[in-house]
Design a protein around this motif. Structure first.
Motif, PDB file in Angstrom:
ATOM      1  N   THR A  27      35.242  12.419  72.034  1.00 41.86           N
ATOM      2  CA  THR A  27      35.088  13.831  71.663  1.00 41.86           C
ATOM      3  C   THR A  27      34.385  14.760  72.772  1.00 41.86           C
ATOM      4  O   THR A  27      35.323  16.025  72.829  1.00 41.86           O
ATOM      5  N   ARG A  28      33.618  14.284  73.399  1.00 43.00           N
ATOM      6  CA  ARG A  28      33.462  15.343  74.490  1.00 43.00           C
ATOM      7  C   ARG A  28      34.396  16.033  75.571  1.00 43.00           C
ATOM      8  O   ARG A  28      33.836  16.638  76.114  1.00 43.00           O
ATOM      9  N   VAL A  29      35.500  15.117  75.285  1.00 40.25           N
ATOM     10  CA  VAL A  29      36.756  15.320  76.458  1.00 40.25           C
ATOM     11  C   VAL A  29      37.173  16.469  76.067  1.00 40.25           C
ATOM     12  O   VAL A  29      37.610  17.672  76.122  1.00 40.25           O
ATOM     13  N   GLY A  30      37.716  15.855  74.493  1.00 41.92           N
ATOM     14  CA  GLY A  30      38.502  16.906  73.947  1.00 41.92           C
ATOM     15  C   GLY A  30      39.902  16.613  73.486  1.00 41.92           C
ATOM     16  O   GLY A  30      40.106  15.490  74.190  1.00 41.92           O
ATOM     17  N   GLY A  31      40.758  17.120  72.636  1.00 40.02           N
ATOM     18  CA  GLY A  31      42.066  16.834  72.887  1.00 40.02           C
ATOM     19  C   GLY A  31      42.599  15.824  71.367  1.00 40.02           C
ATOM     20  O   GLY A  31      41.593  14.882  71.130  1.00 40.02           O
ATOM     21  N   PRO A  32      43.764  15.335  70.910  1.00 37.72           N
ATOM     22  CA  PRO A  32      44.450  14.570  70.428  1.00 37.72           C
ATOM     23  C   PRO A  32      43.887  13.127  70.618  1.00 37.72           C
ATOM     24  O   PRO A  32      43.926  12.868  69.562  1.00 37.72           O
ATOM     25  N   VAL A  33      43.698  12.318  71.940  1.00 35.20           N
ATOM     26  CA  VAL A  33      44.478  11.385  72.064  1.00 35.20           C
ATOM     27  C   VAL A  33      42.130  11.088  73.158  1.00 35.20           C
ATOM     28  O   VAL A  33      42.207  11.928  74.282  1.00 35.20           O
ATOM     29  N   PRO A  34      42.260   9.980  72.482  1.00 33.29           N
ATOM     30  CA  PRO A  34      41.562   9.307  73.188  1.00 33.29           C
ATOM     31  C   PRO A  34      41.038   9.188  74.368  1.00 33.29           C
ATOM     32  O   PRO A  34      42.634   9.103  75.018  1.00 33.29           O
ATOM     33  N   LYS A  35      40.208   9.055  75.373  1.00 30.38           N
ATOM     34  CA  LYS A  35      40.816   9.343  76.748  1.00 30.38           C
ATOM     35  C   LYS A  35      40.718   8.033  77.341  1.00 30.38           C
ATOM     36  O   LYS A  35      41.599   8.381  78.260  1.00 30.38           O
ATOM     37  N   GLN A  36      40.642   7.460  76.914  1.00 33.09           N
ATOM     38  CA  GLN A  36      40.741   5.727  77.360  1.00 33.09           C
ATOM     39  C   GLN A  36      42.336   4.867  77.576  1.00 33.09           C
ATOM     40  O   GLN A  36      43.535   4.852  78.024  1.00 33.09           O
ATOM     41  N   TYR A  37      43.125   6.011  76.170  1.00 36.17           N
ATOM     42  CA  TYR A  37      45.075   6.713  76.305  1.00 36.17           C
ATOM     43  C   TYR A  37      45.338   7.043  77.382  1.00 36.17           C
ATOM     44  O   TYR A  37      46.198   7.038  77.566  1.00 36.17           O
ATOM     45  N   ARG A  38      44.597   8.305  77.426  1.00 38.34           N
ATOM     46  CA  ARG A  38      45.128   8.570  78.505  1.00 38.34           C
ATOM     47  C   ARG A  38      46.135   8.738  79.437  1.00 38.34           C
ATOM     48  O   ARG A  38      45.577   7.433  80.226  1.00 38.34           O
ATOM     49  N   ASP A  39      46.823   9.432  79.338  1.00 37.05           N
ATOM     50  CA  ASP A  39      47.366   8.658  81.266  1.00 37.05           C
ATOM     51  C   ASP A  39      46.652   9.521  82.702  1.00 37.05           C
ATOM     52  O   ASP A  39      46.046  10.766  82.643  1.00 37.05           O
ATOM     53  N   LEU A  40      46.498   8.748  83.071  1.00 40.61           N
ATOM     54  CA  LEU A  40      46.172   9.132  84.969  1.00 40.61           C
ATOM     55  C   LEU A  40      47.193   8.048  85.550  1.00 40.61           C
ATOM     56  O   LEU A  40      47.079   7.607  86.276  1.00 40.61           O
ATOM     57  N   ASN A  41      47.562   9.698  85.978  1.00 40.35           N
ATOM     58  CA  ASN A  41      48.729   9.644  87.271  1.00 40.35           C
ATOM     59  C   ASN A  41      50.167   8.408  86.485  1.00 40.35           C
ATOM     60  O   ASN A  41      51.093   7.872  86.877  1.00 40.35           O
ATOM     61  N   GLY A  42      50.669   8.885  85.278  1.00 40.07           N
ATOM     62  CA  GLY A  42      51.473   8.039  85.220  1.00 40.07           C
ATOM     63  C   GLY A  42      51.180   6.768  84.011  1.00 40.07           C
ATOM     64  O   GLY A  42      52.008   5.886  83.306  1.00 40.07           O
ATOM     65  N   VAL A  43      50.246   6.765  83.627  1.00 38.39           N
ATOM     66  CA  VAL A  43      49.696   5.012  83.136  1.00 38.39           C
ATOM     67  C   VAL A  43      48.219   5.215  82.855  1.00 38.39           C
ATOM     68  O   VAL A  43      47.581   6.022  83.357  1.00 38.39           O
ATOM     69  N   PRO A  44      48.615   4.452  80.687  1.00 39.82           N
ATOM     70  CA  PRO A  44      47.002   4.728  80.480  1.00 39.82           C
ATOM     71  C   PRO A  44      45.819   4.270  81.733  1.00 39.82           C
ATOM     72  O   PRO A  44      45.708   3.993  81.969  1.00 39.82           O
ATOM     73  N   VAL A  45      44.769   5.149  80.679  1.00 39.41           N
ATOM     74  CA  VAL A  45      43.449   4.805  82.014  1.00 39.41           C
ATOM     75  C   VAL A  45      43.209   3.392  81.349  1.00 39.41           C
ATOM     76  O   VAL A  45      42.631   2.389  82.005  1.00 39.41           O
ATOM     77  N   LEU A  46      43.192   3.078  80.073  1.00 41.79           N
ATOM     78  CA  LEU A  46      42.530   1.712  79.660  1.00 41.79           C
ATOM     79  C   LEU A  46      43.789   0.429  80.461  1.00 41.79           C
ATOM     80  O   LEU A  46      43.242  -0.543  80.518  1.00 41.79           O
ATOM     81  N   ARG A  47      44.996   1.043  80.486  1.00 41.86           N
ATOM     82  CA  ARG A  47      45.951  -0.354  81.173  1.00 41.86           C
ATOM     83  C   ARG A  47      44.988  -0.494  82.317  1.00 41.86           C
ATOM     84  O   ARG A  47      45.110  -2.121  83.133  1.00 41.86           O
ATOM     85  N   ARG A  48      44.605   0.764  83.028  1.00 38.31           N
ATOM     86  CA  ARG A  48      44.799   0.259  84.924  1.00 38.31           C
ATOM     87  C   ARG A  48      43.619  -1.146  84.663  1.00 38.31           C
ATOM     88  O   ARG A  48      43.835  -1.563  85.423  1.00 38.31           O
ATOM     89  N   SER A  49      42.663  -0.907  83.480  1.00 31.72           N
ATOM     90  CA  SER A  49      41.254  -1.852  84.015  1.00 31.72           C
ATOM     91  C   SER A  49      42.066  -3.318  83.350  1.00 31.72           C
ATOM     92  O   SER A  49      41.533  -4.458  83.701  1.00 31.72           O
ATOM     93  N   LEU A  50      42.394  -3.088  82.031  1.00 32.24           N
ATOM     94  CA  LEU A  50      43.743  -4.097  81.786  1.00 32.24           C
ATOM     95  C   LEU A  50      44.245  -5.215  82.502  1.00 32.24           C
ATOM     96  O   LEU A  50      43.729  -6.245  82.848  1.00 32.24           O
ATOM     97  N   GLU A  51      44.972  -4.496  83.125  1.00 31.38           N
ATOM     98  CA  GLU A  51      45.733  -5.455  84.382  1.00 31.38           C
ATOM     99  C   GLU A  51      44.376  -5.974  85.024  1.00 31.38           C
ATOM    100  O   GLU A  51      44.964  -7.090  85.679  1.00 31.38           O
ATOM    101  N   THR A  52      43.894  -5.276  85.935  1.00 29.90           N
ATOM    102  CA  THR A  52      42.350  -5.879  87.036  1.00 29.90           C
ATOM    103  C   THR A  52      42.115  -7.580  86.379  1.00 29.90           C
ATOM    104  O   THR A  52      42.067  -8.684  87.295  1.00 29.90           O
ATOM    105  N   LEU A  53      41.668  -6.762  85.095  1.00 25.38           N
ATOM    106  CA  LEU A  53      40.892  -8.214  84.456  1.00 25.38           C
ATOM    107  C   LEU A  53      42.091  -9.115  83.922  1.00 25.38           C
ATOM    108  O   LEU A  53      41.830 -10.278  84.276  1.00 25.38           O
ATOM    109  N   ALA A  54      43.199  -9.518  82.922  1.00 25.06           N
ATOM    110  CA  ALA A  54      44.112  -9.850  82.609  1.00 25.06           C
ATOM    111  C   ALA A  54      44.699 -10.741  84.354  1.00 25.06           C
ATOM    112  O   ALA A  54      44.358 -12.469  84.224  1.00 25.06           O
ATOM    113  N   ARG A  55      44.561 -10.106  85.136  1.00 26.57           N
ATOM    114  CA  ARG A  55      45.353 -10.371  86.328  1.00 26.57           C
ATOM    115  C   ARG A  55      44.172 -11.730  87.378  1.00 26.57           C
ATOM    116  O   ARG A  55      44.320 -12.053  88.395  1.00 26.57           O
ATOM    117  N   HIS A  56      42.854 -11.260  86.645  1.00 28.32           N
ATOM    118  CA  HIS A  56      42.026 -11.725  88.253  1.00 28.32           C
ATOM    119  C   HIS A  56      41.837 -13.364  87.645  1.00 28.32           C
ATOM    120  O   HIS A  56      41.588 -13.948  86.499  1.00 28.32           O
TER     121      HIS A  56
END
Length: 135
Positions: A27-56
């Motif tokens: 809510t502090r960021v605002g907008g309709p999409v929670p920040k963990q699901y917003r795209d960062l350079n075309g990839v959802p923020v959450l996915r970046r961490s999930l990929e790192t952890l799932a492949r470790h």
């Protein structure tokens, strides 16, 4: 690394599980999409961490604590990744972490890494250092 389905039916003897807390509303960021699901350079923020952890190689399973209202966003962010089934979070971060930890009882992990799903810059060397510190 074993598949998530293997981990759910036969967990490792001394697993290290990553719990990614992603139930917040952003809510502090605002907008309709929670920040963990917003795209960062075309990839959802959450996915970046999930990929790192799932492949470790030192992580035996990854479980996300999410808000079921965000199921569509979650499916997009986690599509094709080898993850344990997600669990519903609570109204506050503390409750979400508690629910996530309780959901891991069947695995009896020796170590649990807890990560904020809205933090996208987790990398393998950091995971290495965290797991080594717990050894």
């Amino acid at each position: 690394m074993a598949h998530a389905s293997d981990r759910q039916t036969g967990p490792a003897v001394h697993p290290c599980i990553a719990l990614v807390v992603a139930a917040g509303r952003g809510t502090r960021v605002g907008g309709p999409v929670p920040k963990q699901y917003r795209d960062l350079n075309g990839v959802p923020v959450l996915r970046r961490s999930l990929e790192t952890l799932a492949r470790h190689p030192r992580i035996d399973g990854v479980r996300v604590v999410f808000n079921p209202l965000d199921a569509e966003y979650y499916e997009r962010a986690s599509d094709g990744l080898d993850l344990l089934d997600p669990v519903a979070g609570g109204a506050e971060r503390q409750e979400s972490v508690r629910r996530g930890l309780e959901s891991l009882a069947e695995f009896a992990p020796d170590r649990v890494l807890i990560h904020d799903g809205a933090r996208p810059f987790l990398d393998a060397p950091l995971v290495d250092r965290l797991v080594a510190a717990l050894d």
